[in-house]
Write a protein that holds these residues in place. Structure first.
Motif, PDB file in Angstrom:
ATOM      1  N   TYR A 249       4.019  67.055  44.994  1.00 48.55           N
ATOM      2  CA  TYR A 249       4.023  67.706  43.683  1.00 48.55           C
ATOM      3  C   TYR A 249       4.768  69.031  43.714  1.00 48.55           C
ATOM      4  O   TYR A 249       4.674  69.785  44.677  1.00 48.55           O
ATOM      5  N   THR A 250       5.505  69.272  42.657  1.00 45.73           N
ATOM      6  CA  THR A 250       6.176  70.566  42.507  1.00 45.73           C
ATOM      7  C   THR A 250       5.958  71.031  41.073  1.00 45.73           C
ATOM      8  O   THR A 250       5.749  70.218  40.175  1.00 45.73           O
ATOM      9  N   SER A 251       5.974  72.367  40.890  1.00 44.99           N
ATOM     10  CA  SER A 251       5.703  72.888  39.554  1.00 44.99           C
ATOM     11  C   SER A 251       6.882  72.659  38.647  1.00 44.99           C
ATOM     12  O   SER A 251       8.023  72.761  39.063  1.00 44.99           O
ATOM     13  N   TRP A 295       4.141  71.646  51.843  1.00 43.21           N
ATOM     14  CA  TRP A 295       5.379  71.829  51.071  1.00 43.21           C
ATOM     15  C   TRP A 295       6.460  70.907  51.620  1.00 43.21           C
ATOM     16  O   TRP A 295       6.352  70.403  52.737  1.00 43.21           O
ATOM     17  N   ILE A 296       7.543  70.776  50.886  1.00 39.71           N
ATOM     18  CA  ILE A 296       8.617  69.863  51.317  1.00 39.71           C
ATOM     19  C   ILE A 296       9.232  70.314  52.655  1.00 39.71           C
ATOM     20  O   ILE A 296       9.606  69.489  53.480  1.00 39.71           O
ATOM     21  N   THR A 297       9.313  71.621  52.875  1.00 39.91           N
ATOM     22  CA  THR A 297       9.915  72.087  54.127  1.00 39.91           C
ATOM     23  C   THR A 297       9.155  71.524  55.326  1.00 39.91           C
ATOM     24  O   THR A 297       9.749  71.119  56.324  1.00 39.91           O
ATOM     25  N   GLY A 298       7.836  71.473  55.205  1.00 40.10           N
ATOM     26  CA  GLY A 298       7.034  70.918  56.279  1.00 40.10           C
ATOM     27  C   GLY A 298       7.216  69.415  56.425  1.00 40.10           C
ATOM     28  O   GLY A 298       7.288  68.885  57.537  1.00 40.10           O
ATOM     29  N   GLY A 373      13.560  78.872  50.965  1.00 40.38           N
ATOM     30  CA  GLY A 373      12.523  78.983  49.938  1.00 40.38           C
ATOM     31  C   GLY A 373      12.894  79.886  48.793  1.00 40.38           C
ATOM     32  O   GLY A 373      12.386  79.744  47.691  1.00 40.38           O
ATOM     33  N   GLU A 374      13.755  80.837  49.017  1.00 41.43           N
ATOM     34  CA  GLU A 374      14.157  81.788  47.976  1.00 41.43           C
ATOM     35  C   GLU A 374      15.379  82.517  48.523  1.00 41.43           C
ATOM     36  O   GLU A 374      15.666  82.439  49.720  1.00 41.43           O
ATOM     37  N   PRO A 375      16.072  83.237  47.645  1.00 44.98           N
ATOM     38  CA  PRO A 375      17.222  83.983  48.145  1.00 44.98           C
ATOM     39  C   PRO A 375      16.757  85.017  49.174  1.00 44.98           C
ATOM     40  O   PRO A 375      15.727  85.648  48.998  1.00 44.98           O
ATOM     41  N   ILE A 376      17.486  85.157  50.261  1.00 45.24           N
ATOM     42  CA  ILE A 376      17.148  86.209  51.229  1.00 45.24           C
ATOM     43  C   ILE A 376      18.012  87.427  50.907  1.00 45.24           C
ATOM     44  O   ILE A 376      19.240  87.342  50.864  1.00 45.24           O
ATOM     45  N   TRP A 399      19.693  76.366  51.418  1.00 43.50           N
ATOM     46  CA  TRP A 399      19.250  76.148  50.035  1.00 43.50           C
ATOM     47  C   TRP A 399      18.958  74.673  49.810  1.00 43.50           C
ATOM     48  O   TRP A 399      19.794  73.821  50.123  1.00 43.50           O
ATOM     49  N   TRP A 400      17.804  74.405  49.280  1.00 46.85           N
ATOM     50  CA  TRP A 400      17.450  73.033  48.882  1.00 46.85           C
ATOM     51  C   TRP A 400      16.169  73.051  48.085  1.00 46.85           C
ATOM     52  O   TRP A 400      15.678  74.122  47.745  1.00 46.85           O
ATOM     53  N   GLN A 401      15.620  71.889  47.763  1.00 41.67           N
ATOM     54  CA  GLN A 401      14.473  71.788  46.853  1.00 41.67           C
ATOM     55  C   GLN A 401      13.590  70.595  47.221  1.00 41.67           C
ATOM     56  O   GLN A 401      14.058  69.663  47.874  1.00 41.67           O
ATOM     57  N   THR A 402      12.354  70.629  46.712  1.00 40.14           N
ATOM     58  CA  THR A 402      11.463  69.472  46.862  1.00 40.14           C
ATOM     59  C   THR A 402      12.200  68.207  46.407  1.00 40.14           C
ATOM     60  O   THR A 402      12.122  67.161  47.045  1.00 40.14           O
ATOM     61  N   PHE A 484      20.850  68.319  37.689  1.00 47.70           N
ATOM     62  CA  PHE A 484      20.757  69.757  37.433  1.00 47.70           C
ATOM     63  C   PHE A 484      19.617  70.349  38.268  1.00 47.70           C
ATOM     64  O   PHE A 484      18.483  69.885  38.215  1.00 47.70           O
ATOM     65  N   THR A 485      19.941  71.401  39.034  1.00 51.28           N
ATOM     66  CA  THR A 485      18.991  71.948  39.999  1.00 51.28           C
ATOM     67  C   THR A 485      18.001  72.938  39.402  1.00 51.28           C
ATOM     68  O   THR A 485      16.971  73.207  40.003  1.00 51.28           O
ATOM     69  N   GLY A 486      18.364  73.543  38.243  1.00 46.94           N
ATOM     70  CA  GLY A 486      17.525  74.622  37.707  1.00 46.94           C
ATOM     71  C   GLY A 486      17.872  75.987  38.289  1.00 46.94           C
ATOM     72  O   GLY A 486      17.277  76.987  37.926  1.00 46.94           O
ATOM     73  N   HIS A 512       6.857  80.295  46.882  1.00 49.93           N
ATOM     74  CA  HIS A 512       6.185  79.174  46.210  1.00 49.93           C
ATOM     75  C   HIS A 512       6.653  79.057  44.770  1.00 49.93           C
ATOM     76  O   HIS A 512       6.662  80.035  44.036  1.00 49.93           O
ATOM     77  N   ASN A 513       7.004  77.848  44.370  1.00 51.76           N
ATOM     78  CA  ASN A 513       7.436  77.638  42.985  1.00 51.76           C
ATOM     79  C   ASN A 513       6.232  77.643  42.054  1.00 51.76           C
ATOM     80  O   ASN A 513       5.305  76.886  42.255  1.00 51.76           O
ATOM     81  N   LEU A 514       6.300  78.471  41.042  1.00 51.26           N
ATOM     82  CA  LEU A 514       5.220  78.480  40.069  1.00 51.26           C
ATOM     83  C   LEU A 514       5.807  78.325  38.676  1.00 51.26           C
ATOM     84  O   LEU A 514       6.721  79.052  38.298  1.00 51.26           O
TER      85      LEU A 514
HETATM   86  C1  WTA Z   1      14.735  78.300  45.766  1.00 51.65           C
HETATM   87  C2  WTA Z   1      12.016  74.605  48.985  1.00 51.65           C
HETATM   88  C3  WTA Z   1      17.976  80.789  47.403  1.00 51.65           C
HETATM   89  C4  WTA Z   1      15.612  77.717  44.685  1.00 51.65           C
HETATM   90  C5  WTA Z   1      12.888  73.949  50.064  1.00 51.65           C
HETATM   91  C6  WTA Z   1      15.169  76.275  44.628  1.00 51.65           C
HETATM   92  C7  WTA Z   1      16.376  79.145  47.452  1.00 51.65           C
HETATM   93  C8  WTA Z   1      13.699  76.370  44.902  1.00 51.65           C
HETATM   94  C9  WTA Z   1      16.687  78.864  48.800  1.00 51.65           C
HETATM   95  C10 WTA Z   1      13.133  75.113  45.493  1.00 51.65           C
HETATM   96  C11 WTA Z   1      17.709  79.651  49.426  1.00 51.65           C
HETATM   97  C12 WTA Z   1      15.123  77.510  48.128  1.00 51.65           C
HETATM   98  N1  WTA Z   1      18.315  80.594  48.689  1.00 51.65           N
HETATM   99  N2  WTA Z   1      17.030  80.104  46.764  1.00 51.65           N
HETATM  100  N3  WTA Z   1      18.050  79.486  50.695  1.00 51.65           N
HETATM  101  N4  WTA Z   1      15.892  77.840  49.184  1.00 51.65           N
HETATM  102  N5  WTA Z   1      15.398  78.297  47.073  1.00 51.65           N
HETATM  103  O1  WTA Z   1      11.054  72.934  45.765  1.00 51.65           O
HETATM  104  O2  WTA Z   1      15.336  78.382  43.472  1.00 51.65           O
HETATM  105  O3  WTA Z   1       9.722  74.663  47.058  1.00 51.65           O
HETATM  106  O4  WTA Z   1      15.434  75.650  43.394  1.00 51.65           O
HETATM  107  O5  WTA Z   1      11.864  73.738  47.929  1.00 51.65           O
HETATM  108  O6  WTA Z   1      13.582  77.453  45.834  1.00 51.65           O
HETATM  109  O7  WTA Z   1      11.828  75.305  45.972  1.00 51.65           O
HETATM  110  P1  WTA Z   1      11.034  74.121  46.657  1.00 51.65           P
END
Ligand code: WTA
Length: 636
Positions: A249-251, A295-298, A373-376, A399-402, A484-486, A512-514
């Motif tokens: 699940y993702t938000s 989470w997806i990373t795990g 998970g987010e921009p560094i 950079w990637w997503q669930t 579309f990634t959002g 964490h995506n909220l």
């Molecule tokens: C953000 C996590 C910038 C982005 C694997 C994405 C990032 C959302 C990065 C997905 C990164 C993830 N740089 N932003 N390296 N990695 N994001 O689904 O906004 O928990 O759409 O997957 O995290 O989060 P999710």
């Protein structure tokens, strides 16, 4: 997997060009070379983003656990597959070999079968970061059951919503969990959740904290006695390439969480191949990803990707601050970690502490550092590079997503020159596009826009569980024929990508995506609340924190605002979990709205971020006067 790696930048471009020109040939060669299949595919790819429908390796049969476990036994049976580092540093680490993993996965798979679980059934896994979590995931995959792991920090309500959405029959949990100094009573959260989830007929309970818990007669069973009786052999269920492997699940920006469905063959191929190249994995490495398997990373880079490569993957139960802020660095030294993959929020938190915590440990085993998970931000990047990597270990900002299942845009270590804050180049097979507001692709370099992907890759999520229409609307309707990634992104002069952040109502707090809507729905349940709006604002450690604007009902009574603030955060904790608590709550007389009644979040974001000098166009507002009022009392 064979030892083939992309070795230099020119080769990357060559491989990349091939992956775009002949994607089927490219992904066919990787699938042929690296995996065991029970039956070969008939067709590498068929796709139609307008439906949307994507199928990889159709006709192939396999079991992902044969690829992640069985095939390593002959040559690497005694190698550590999972290295478990407990919360308490005094407790011994556990080295679970591939041989032992095979036995434990099969035993649990047999227990699941004995509880009536069959191919296609959904099993909810609600466990802390203990080996049983990875083993549960693999045991489900062994018998073709679909796992739905729910992060053990989620509340009873959130757990129940997820269990019900995918009709899970069985839950695997534990009596409790350790988290730093705290112990958490997980089982009672499950009990509460199951009051609203009557479809669950069995609960298997792992003993972790030896607490006195009550097992519900006819529903709950301790897992260990069942495992002791179970056979260590379990024939893998033969799966079709496109059979679902898991739901996660993702938000979303609106409504209930989205159960992203990942399928078997493509997910396996992509996570394994990216793991190998993005982390430059070599046979004797000890790889550690600090994410939670919730989470997806795990999923992709603690369990499936590493194990498909026969790697040693570390699972850490604890937190970076316990027993002190040196814990991560102590573990790196202790287990001679070679690849370390973590989140910017952890780096920022640790960078605030004394450097001594880092400096007293020998980190010379490190070869690759990762971020996800987010921009560094630049400061965190440099701190990581200077103090952890000692300027010798390349940082892969991935950079990637669930929804994407695997890493999409990333440097390759020792191949791609890095620049702080840039995720750099697309992984082979990934075709990004930047789009403008009119739905046109923006070509050329030094441009920015909304990030889309215009061609399928093997690990793209195939649907949202039970709601294909929502899948289509969320990801394939904004731009024709594109995913579309959002996220927004810019492409620089040399074609490097920099992710600029979400362009929708998802806020990333501590990685964490909220979604804002579910939090607002929770707040609005408070009897004194009339309406609310949540926005993100920049935060030193969390990246973003939450700012809530709340309109109280006019009842004529005066209220203790401090109490209402506390109660609001309590409700959020109950509905979602503590990660969604608000840092700031401002009581407001009204919310800025357009004539069509939509809240103008852009303005609220600026106020929360203290950027009120340039609010942009407010002329379309129904109630411009409320903006002044909000600014006057803003919590800055
Ligand atoms: C953000 C996590 C910038 C982005 C694997 C994405 C990032 C959302 C990065 C997905 C990164 C993830 N740089 N932003 N390296 N990695 N994001 O689904 O906004 O928990 O759409 O997957 O995290 O989060 P999710």
């Amino acid at each position: 997997m064979s030892n083939y790696h992309i070795k230099h930048l020119e080769e990357y471009y060559k491989v990349y060009r091939k992956s775009v020109r002949e994607p089927e040939v490219f992904w066919e060669e990787i699938a042929e070379e690296h995996f065991v299949w029970r039956k070969r595919w008939d067709k590498v790819l068929s796709w139609d983003f307008s439906k949307p429908e994507v199928k990889w390796y159709e006709g192939a049969q396999l079991n992902i656990t044969e690829n992640c476990i069985d095939r390593h036994l002959r040559t690497n049976g005694n190698k550590t597959a999972i290295l478990f580092e407990p919360n308490n540093p005094e407790e011994a680490a556990q080295h679970i070999t591939y041989n032992r993993l095979y036995e434990r996965v099969n035993q649990l798979a047999n227990v699941l079968k004995s509880q009536g679980i069959q191919k296609g059934d959904r099993v909810c896994v609600y466990l802390p970061m203990i080996p049983e979590l990875a083993i549960s995931v693999l045991a489900c995959a062994r018998i073709g059951a679909i796992h739905s792991v729910v992060f053990a920090g989620f509340s009873a309500t959130a757990l129940s919503t997820r269990i019900n959405d995918s009709d899970c029959k069985l839950v695997i949990t534990s009596d409790g969990s350790y988290r730093g100094k705290k112990t958490i009573d997980l089982k009672s959260i499950v009990d509460e959740a199951l009051e609203d989830s009557p479809g669950v007929t069995n609960v298997l309970v792992v003993k972790r904290i030896n607490s006195d818990i009550v097992l519900k007669e006819g529903r709950d069973l301790w897992l260990q006695p069942l495992l002791d009786e179970a056979s260590i052999e379990c024939e893998p269920e033969i799966m079709e390439a496109e059979d679902p492997l898991f739901i996660l699940y993702t938000s979303g920006s609106t409504g209930k969480p989205k159960g992203m469905v990942h399928t078997t063959a493509g997910y396996m191929v992509y996570t394994a191949y990216t793991f190998k190249n993005v982390f430059n994995y070599r046979a004797n490495d000890v790889y550690w990803c600090t994410a939670d398997i919730g989470w997806i990373t795990g999923h992709s880079y603690i369990v499936y990707g590493p194990l498909a490569n026969g790697a040693t993957t570390v699972m850490f139960e604890g937190v970076p601050s316990y027993p002190d802020y040196g814990r991560f660095w102590e573990i790196i030294e202790k287990h001679k970690i070679t690849q370390f993959y973590t989140a910017p929020t952890a780096i920022r938190a640790l960078a605030k502490e004394k450097l001594e915590f880092v400096d007293k440990h020998d980190l010379s085993s490190l070869k690759v550092l990762g971020s996800v998970g987010e921009p560094i931000n630049e400061e965190a990047w440099h701190w990581y590079n200077d103090n952890v990597g000692k300027k010798k270990s390349p940082i892969v900002d991935t950079w990637w997503q669930t929804e994407t299942g695997g890493i999409m845009v990333t440097p390759l270590p020792y191949v791609t020159p890095t620049i702080p804050t840039y995720a750099t180049l697309p992984f082979p097979g990934i075709q990004p596009a930047l789009m403008d507001e009119n739905g046109e692709e923006i070509t050329g370099n030094q441009v920015d826009g909304r990030l889309c992907i215009k061609f399928p890759w093997p690990s793209i999520a195939r649907t949202i569980w039970g709601n294909h229409q929502r899948y289509k609307e969320t990801y394939f309707s904004a731009y024709e024929n594109k995913y579309f990634t959002g996220d927004g992104a810019l492409r620089d002069a040399v074609g490097y990508y920099r992710i600029t952040g979400r362009v929708d109502d998802v806020i990333i707090v501590s990685g964490h995506n909220l979604g804002t809507a579910p939090i607002e729905d929770a707040i609005n349940e408070h009897p004194a609340v009339a309406e609310s709006a949540i926005v993100g604002f920049p935060h030193d450690i969390k990246g973003n924190a939450l700012y809530g604007y709340v309109i109280l009902k006019e009842t004529g009574e005066s209220r203790d605002q401090t109490n209402v603030r506390k109660e609001i955060n309590q409700i959020i904790t109950e509905h979602i979990g503590p990660i969604a608590k608000l840092d700031k709550i401002q009581f407001v007389p009204g919310l800025p709205k357009t004539r069509s009644g939509k809240i103008m979040r852009r303005i609220l974001r600026k106020i929360a971020g203290n950027e009120t000098s340039n609010l942009g166009d407010t002329s379309t507002l129904l109630n411009p006067e409320v903006v002044e009022e909000i600014i006057k009392n803003a919590i800055i």
